[in-house]
Design an enzyme around this catalytic site. Structure first.
Site, PDB file in Angstrom:
ATOM      1  N   GLU A 209       0.847  -1.187   0.000  1.00  0.00           N
ATOM      2  CA  GLU A 209       0.000   0.000   0.000  1.00  0.00           C
ATOM      3  C   GLU A 209       0.885   1.240   0.000  1.00  0.00           C
ATOM      4  O   GLU A 209       2.117   1.142   0.109  1.00  0.00           O
ATOM      5  CB  GLU A 209      -0.933   0.001   1.217  1.00  0.00           C
ATOM      6  CG  GLU A 209      -0.213   0.008   2.544  1.00  0.00           C
ATOM      7  CD  GLU A 209      -1.132  -0.227   3.731  1.00  0.00           C
ATOM      8  OE1 GLU A 209      -2.299  -0.625   3.529  1.00  0.00           O
ATOM      9  OE2 GLU A 209      -0.692  -0.024   4.869  1.00  0.00           O
ATOM     10  N   HIS A 247      -4.422   2.522   7.501  1.00  0.00           N
ATOM     11  CA  HIS A 247      -3.336   2.091   8.368  1.00  0.00           C
ATOM     12  C   HIS A 247      -2.456   3.258   8.770  1.00  0.00           C
ATOM     13  O   HIS A 247      -2.288   4.210   8.021  1.00  0.00           O
ATOM     14  CB  HIS A 247      -2.462   1.042   7.642  1.00  0.00           C
ATOM     15  CG  HIS A 247      -3.142  -0.285   7.500  1.00  0.00           C
ATOM     16  ND1 HIS A 247      -2.780  -1.199   6.541  1.00  0.00           N
ATOM     17  CD2 HIS A 247      -4.151  -0.850   8.187  1.00  0.00           C
ATOM     18  CE1 HIS A 247      -3.535  -2.270   6.646  1.00  0.00           C
ATOM     19  NE2 HIS A 247      -4.377  -2.087   7.647  1.00  0.00           N
TER      20      HIS A 247
END
Length: 299
Positions: A209, A247
């Site tokens: 990511e 996150h």
């Protein structure tokens, strides 16, 4: 052979009698995982889920021979729980807890460098070796037995990748959810290395990511050392710079942190990049078919 956990792994649960520990330990036991006990300070000597409860990890290891611990304790106590497990000689520590302060993880990371313990997480879904051992919170039924390894920063994308791989007629050897926090125990590169050295894994799905450099480091390692095909996917392709997405580690800090930049690096390193998570299984199936056509005796 399997990566990190298998049928012989002996697991204890730190935070065993809490709500989360109880629920997920039950699921792990039903999957067939060898959960040999758990730790809840002050409740030593009791039984829970027909397993013994211990006051300390050291007591649990001494009595059960446990070699894996999974941690379900509140963020304020999680770093101490990780260090306690390492001090007791636990070889693999899987920390599910999210929201652990960065300062605490800096202390943990420093401590673990002087031990033989490996940490997965924190803020991760855990590790599963399909049809053998589930140490985490993932829905086990999605993971069909096969020869594709998965390493992922994202829990939900781990499940999606496993489902896509299964629908493509393949299956999973082991899946490792490494976690999405800024400081984690096992990096993408380290997890990829484990799969490259695993005789039961033929190919690897690597899910990253935005934010950080772990995917680029793994890709460059694959370019120099890889012996198996890798399919990559980078989440956060529409993320605006400077905004955290899901996150704690998923924040674009520079030009090289964007999804586009990471996808470019992966491609330059010979990794097949899926533009959508829906393409992961199809891309992997195409690669396996090409490999089989070239080397039919090895598939």
């Amino acid at each position: 052979m399997s990566v990190l956990v298998n049928k012989q792994s002996k697991i204890i649960v730190q935070g065993f009698t809490g709500t989360e520990g109880t629920f997920h330990a039950t699921q792990m036991i039903e999957y067939g995982t060898q959960v040999v006990g758990g730790v809840t300070p002050g409740k030593g000597g009791q039984q829970h889920l027909d397993r013994p409860v211990f006051n300390t990890v050291a007591d649990a290891v001494k009595q059960t021979g446990a070699d894996v611990s999974i941690i379900f304790v509140p963020p304020a106590f999680a770093s101490d729980a990780i260090i306690e497990a390492a001090e007791a000689g636990i070889g693999l520590i899987i920390c599910i807890t999210e929201g652990i302060p960065v300062q605490d993880m800096i202390k943990v990371k420093h401590y673990l460098t002087g031990t033989s313990s490996r940490l997965i997480g924190p803020n991760c879904p855990g590790v599963i070796t399909a049809d053998e051992c589930k140490v985490g919170i993932m829905p086990g039924f999605i993971f069909k037995k096969g020869r594709i390894g998965i390493v992922s920063k994202s829990g939900t994308l781990t499940y999606e990748a496993a489902d896509q791989v299964a629908k493509a007629g393949l299956g999973i050897s082991t899946a490792i959810g490494i976690g999405g926090d800024p400081i984690i125990g096992t990096t993408t590169k380290e997890a990829v290395e484990l799969f490259m050295n695993d005789d039961d894994t033929d190919a690897i799905v690597m899910i990253g990511e935005i934010g950080g450099s772990m995917e680029a480091e793994a890709a460059r390692w694959v370019k120099e050392n890889g012996t198996k095909p890798v399919v990559g996917f980078i989440a956060g392709q529409t993320a605006p710079p400077g905004r955290r997405m899901g996150h704690a580690g998923a924040i674009v800090g520079g030009a090289d942190d964007t999804a586009a930049a990471k996808m470019k690096i992966l491609r330059e390193c010979g990794i097949s990049v899926a533009d959508s998570p829906a393409d992961i299984g199809k891309t992997m199936a195409e690669i396996i078919a090409m490999k089989a056509a070239k080397n039919p005796a090895k598939i």
